[in-house]
Motif scaffolding. Structure first.
Motif, PDB file in Angstrom:
ATOM      1  N   ASN A 295       0.804  -1.227   0.000  1.00 52.37           N
ATOM      2  CA  ASN A 295       0.000   0.000   0.000  1.00 52.37           C
ATOM      3  C   ASN A 295       0.839   1.281   0.000  1.00 52.37           C
ATOM      4  O   ASN A 295       0.370   2.334   0.397  1.00 52.37           O
ATOM      5  CB  ASN A 295      -0.983   0.029   1.179  1.00 52.37           C
TER       6      ASN A 295
ATOM      7  N   GLU B  23       2.150   4.468  -1.392  1.00 52.52           N
ATOM      8  CA  GLU B  23       1.622   5.410  -2.384  1.00 52.52           C
ATOM      9  C   GLU B  23       2.684   6.407  -2.844  1.00 52.52           C
ATOM     10  O   GLU B  23       2.369   7.397  -3.501  1.00 52.52           O
ATOM     11  CB  GLU B  23       0.420   6.167  -1.804  1.00 52.52           C
TER      12      GLU B  23
ATOM     13  N   ARG C 276       4.781   3.988  -7.089  1.00 47.73           N
ATOM     14  CA  ARG C 276       3.899   4.128  -8.253  1.00 47.73           C
ATOM     15  C   ARG C 276       4.678   3.893  -9.551  1.00 47.73           C
ATOM     16  O   ARG C 276       4.177   3.239 -10.460  1.00 47.73           O
ATOM     17  CB  ARG C 276       3.239   5.501  -8.264  1.00 47.73           C
TER      18      ARG C 276
END
Length: 194
Positions: free
Chosen positions: A145, A147, A152
């Motif tokens: 998770n 970010e 990314r």
């Protein structure tokens, strides 16, 4: 890993192979992730072209290897697009990755994806993936998770790699069945065939 992710990845490569790739990839520095991720995409484009073009008969590929016309990442992106193997948006994303790689290769100090032009290019790279199940699943399942811009970028590289791998698996080799012959057909032979 969710059943949905397993099913969607199963077609492309084994789950274990992909998990190994993702785990190694996420632990790299930004510089290494950019260089290695780009090398992975370049190799996949080579494999895509190699799997679709007519086979080499003399053992040396004078089109794809060495100093040949399609030996660079940029040329391979353009060739795959012009041959209809990838769409324009995919080619654009690959060129963004290439520009990020080129910038990282020329920076002597420690480069990071969270700074300036790199961050902006990664945002541009990630934009088409926004809202896509793949990016969400990738960040959740393989990047805990995370970010961050770096996560990314890595997720996008992984998704593009999966997609290219799938295209390679489904590719069909061009045929020389309709290739132009050097000499025109003999009119006498065509008349007798009718």
């Amino acid at each position: 890993m969710s059943k949905k992710t397993q099913e969607k990845l199963r077609h492309h490569r084994t789950i274990e192979e992909f998990q190994t790739f993702a785990n190694e990839f996420k632990s790299e520095s930004d510089r290494a992730a950019v260089i290695l991720g780009t090398a992975q995409l370049d190799l996949l484009l080579f494999q895509l072209l190699d799997s679709t073009l007519l086979p080499v008969t003399n053992g040396k590929d004078e089109l794809l290897e060495g100093d040949s016309p399609l030996a660079t990442f940029s040329a391979r992106i353009n060739a795959c697009y012009r041959l209809g193997l990838i769409e324009a948006e995919f080619a654009r994303a690959l060129h963004l990755v290439r520009r990020i790689r080129n910038s990282f290769a020329h920076e002597v100090s420690s480069a990071t994806l969270d700074a300036g032009a790199h961050r902006d290019r990664v945002r541009e790279l990630v934009a088409p993936f926004a809202g896509n199940w793949g990016l969400r699943e990738m960040l959740e399942q393989f990047f805990d998770n995370d970010e961050s811009t770096g996560a990314r970028f890595r997720a996008c590289i992984a998704l593009m790699s999966i997609r290219l791998d799938s295209v390679i698996q489904d590719s069909k080799r061009f045929s020389d069945e309709h290739a132009a012959t050097m000499l025109p057909p003999d009119p006498d032979e065509t008349d007798t065939a009718e």
